[in-house]
Design an enzyme around this catalytic site. Structure first.
Site, PDB file in Angstrom:
ATOM      1  N   GLU A   2       1.529  14.483  -1.913  1.00 46.44           N
ATOM      2  CA  GLU A   2       1.504  13.941  -0.661  1.00 46.44           C
ATOM      3  C   GLU A   2       1.573  15.186   0.342  1.00 46.44           C
ATOM      4  O   GLU A   2       2.489  15.737   0.586  1.00 46.44           O
ATOM      5  CB  GLU A   2       2.718  13.002  -0.259  1.00 46.44           C
ATOM      6  CG  GLU A   2       2.586  11.825  -0.885  1.00 46.44           C
ATOM      7  CD  GLU A   2       3.092  10.441  -0.263  1.00 46.44           C
ATOM      8  OE1 GLU A   2       2.630   9.416  -0.189  1.00 46.44           O
ATOM      9  OE2 GLU A   2       3.902  10.833   0.310  1.00 46.44           O
ATOM     10  N   SER A  33      -2.370   8.944   4.426  1.00 44.69           N
ATOM     11  CA  SER A  33      -3.693   8.377   5.113  1.00 44.69           C
ATOM     12  C   SER A  33      -4.671   7.779   4.425  1.00 44.69           C
ATOM     13  O   SER A  33      -5.860   7.793   4.585  1.00 44.69           O
ATOM     14  CB  SER A  33      -4.177   9.427   6.102  1.00 44.69           C
ATOM     15  OG  SER A  33      -3.360   9.838   7.070  1.00 44.69           O
ATOM     16  N   GLY A  63       0.197   9.787   7.663  1.00 44.60           N
ATOM     17  CA  GLY A  63       0.212   9.152   8.885  1.00 44.60           C
ATOM     18  C   GLY A  63      -0.701   9.772   9.887  1.00 44.60           C
ATOM     19  O   GLY A  63      -0.531   9.509  11.154  1.00 44.60           O
ATOM     20  N   GLY A  66       1.124   4.148   2.881  1.00 46.25           N
ATOM     21  CA  GLY A  66       2.000   3.818   3.737  1.00 46.25           C
ATOM     22  C   GLY A  66       1.446   2.943   4.653  1.00 46.25           C
ATOM     23  O   GLY A  66       1.686   1.638   4.710  1.00 46.25           O
ATOM     24  N   GLY A  67       0.939   3.501   5.935  1.00 44.09           N
ATOM     25  CA  GLY A  67       0.686   2.579   6.947  1.00 44.09           C
ATOM     26  C   GLY A  67      -0.254   1.596   6.406  1.00 44.09           C
ATOM     27  O   GLY A  67       0.174   0.228   6.892  1.00 44.09           O
ATOM     28  N   HIS A  83      10.441  11.839  -0.347  1.00 43.97           N
ATOM     29  CA  HIS A  83       9.312  11.669   0.692  1.00 43.97           C
ATOM     30  C   HIS A  83       9.566  12.877   1.635  1.00 43.97           C
ATOM     31  O   HIS A  83      10.447  13.073   2.119  1.00 43.97           O
ATOM     32  CB  HIS A  83       9.614  10.490   1.232  1.00 43.97           C
ATOM     33  CG  HIS A  83       8.337   9.938   1.966  1.00 43.97           C
ATOM     34  ND1 HIS A  83       8.095  10.297   3.217  1.00 43.97           N
ATOM     35  CD2 HIS A  83       7.221   9.500   1.424  1.00 43.97           C
ATOM     36  CE1 HIS A  83       6.755   9.834   3.670  1.00 43.97           C
ATOM     37  NE2 HIS A  83       6.214   9.343   2.813  1.00 43.97           N
ATOM     38  N   ASN A 120       4.360   1.822   0.487  1.00 45.71           N
ATOM     39  CA  ASN A 120       5.765   2.382   1.010  1.00 45.71           C
ATOM     40  C   ASN A 120       5.667   1.826   2.361  1.00 45.71           C
ATOM     41  O   ASN A 120       5.132   2.100   3.318  1.00 45.71           O
ATOM     42  CB  ASN A 120       5.687   3.734   1.015  1.00 45.71           C
ATOM     43  CG  ASN A 120       6.887   4.472   1.818  1.00 45.71           C
ATOM     44  OD1 ASN A 120       7.701   3.872   2.182  1.00 45.71           O
ATOM     45  ND2 ASN A 120       6.817   5.644   2.154  1.00 45.71           N
ATOM     46  N   TRP A 121       6.636   0.810   2.518  1.00 48.33           N
ATOM     47  CA  TRP A 121       6.862   0.419   3.933  1.00 48.33           C
ATOM     48  C   TRP A 121       7.555   0.885   5.051  1.00 48.33           C
ATOM     49  O   TRP A 121       7.816   0.509   6.060  1.00 48.33           O
ATOM     50  CB  TRP A 121       7.148  -1.223   3.734  1.00 48.33           C
ATOM     51  CG  TRP A 121       6.252  -2.260   3.472  1.00 48.33           C
ATOM     52  CD1 TRP A 121       4.851  -2.145   3.129  1.00 48.33           C
ATOM     53  CD2 TRP A 121       6.289  -3.691   3.663  1.00 48.33           C
ATOM     54  NE1 TRP A 121       4.281  -3.184   2.806  1.00 48.33           N
ATOM     55  CE2 TRP A 121       5.410  -4.233   3.457  1.00 48.33           C
ATOM     56  CE3 TRP A 121       7.391  -4.514   4.055  1.00 48.33           C
ATOM     57  CZ2 TRP A 121       4.931  -5.480   3.357  1.00 48.33           C
ATOM     58  CZ3 TRP A 121       7.300  -5.980   4.087  1.00 48.33           C
ATOM     59  CH2 TRP A 121       6.005  -6.412   3.692  1.00 48.33           C
TER      60      TRP A 121
END
Ligand code: PGA
Length: 250
Positions: free
Chosen positions: A168, A211, A174, A232-233, A99, A11-12
């Site tokens: 999630e 994370s 994050g 994500g990150g 999300h 997921n950008w």
């Protein structure tokens, strides 16, 4: 991990531009290796890069997803919005919905439900995100929250075909903080049982997201009821992403 296919969803978010595509070949190469047969790779870039991603991944194992759509389908006077139909017509296969970053922008369970029904009608595969806040967790409300989100978001859905759930926890996204394996196991088990009951004994793909990184993947992959990760990150860096894939599978 379960013994099924292992999903790696990147997921950008609101990151990336045209130059970010240059090194995608690294992932394409990995995806062709026989060691990673069981891996499914799904990239969800921002809307601005969907078309480029789709072109670059033709005839590869990499699939492409969007990160949201409007709750009205088709076309119309909705400035700034993009419909599920437009996303599908581009050739996109997946869509992330619900999300927590969209929920905090105002997406309620009812709005997410509309988006899901539209996306399913368009034959997009939906990755529905659910999860508790830190306050919910402190009040031991995780299961209640998951139940409400699943009940409302999946309302009027007749079959679970094309639905993937990503567990999630909001407090984990994050932040570098992840739940214990036992807590993830327990909540994923609840989600799987809920879906089995609602859709009469059918299994469903459930991912963990929040994370996920190269350091914790060795521990997270031991959870034996999850089917993969929503990342994500760490997914914005190809080397980190590939490292996560390797550490999960090899
Ligand atoms: P994170 O994001 O890996 O950066 O925590 C996960 C997500 O938002 O899906």
């Amino acid at each position: 991990m379960t013994n099924n296919n292992i999903y790696f969803v990147a997921n950008w978010k609101m990151y990336g531009n045209l130059t970010s595509l240059n090194a995608l070949n690294k992932v394409i190469n990995i995806s062709r290796s026989k060691f990673f047969k069981k891996a499914k790779f799904i990239y969800c870039p921002p809307f601005t890069l969907l078309d480029q991603f789709l072109k670059k991944t033709i005839n590869t194992k990499i699939e492409v997803g969007a990160q949201d759509c409007h709750f009205v389908n088709g076309s119309g006077p909705y400035t700034g919005m993009i419909s599920a139909n437009q996303i599908k017509k581009l050739g996109t296969k997946y869509i992330i919905l619900g999300h927590s970053e969209k929920r905090s922008d105002g997406d309620t369970n009812q709005i997410i439900n509309k988006k899901i029904l539209i996306s399913i009608k368009e034959k997009l595969k939906v990755i529905l995100c659910v999860g508790e806040t830190l306050k919910d967790k402190k009040n031991k409300k995780e299961i209640n929250v998951l139940k409400t989100q699943l009940n409302s978001c999946l309302k009027n859905l007749k079959q679970k075909k094309n639905i993937i759930i990503a567990y999630e926890p909001v407090w984990s996204i994050g932040t570098g903080r992840v739940p214990t394996n036992a807590d993830i196991y327990k909540n994923v088990k609840f989600i799987k049982n809920f879906i089995k009951k609602k859709f009469k004994n059918k299994n469903i793909v459930v991912l963990y997201g929040g994370s996920v990184n190269q350091k914790n993947i060795g521990i997270l992959k031991k959870i034996n009821n999850i089917d993969g990760f929503l990342i994500g990150g760490a997914s914005q860096n190809y080397d980190k992403f590939i490292d996560i894939v390797k550490k999960t599978i090899i």
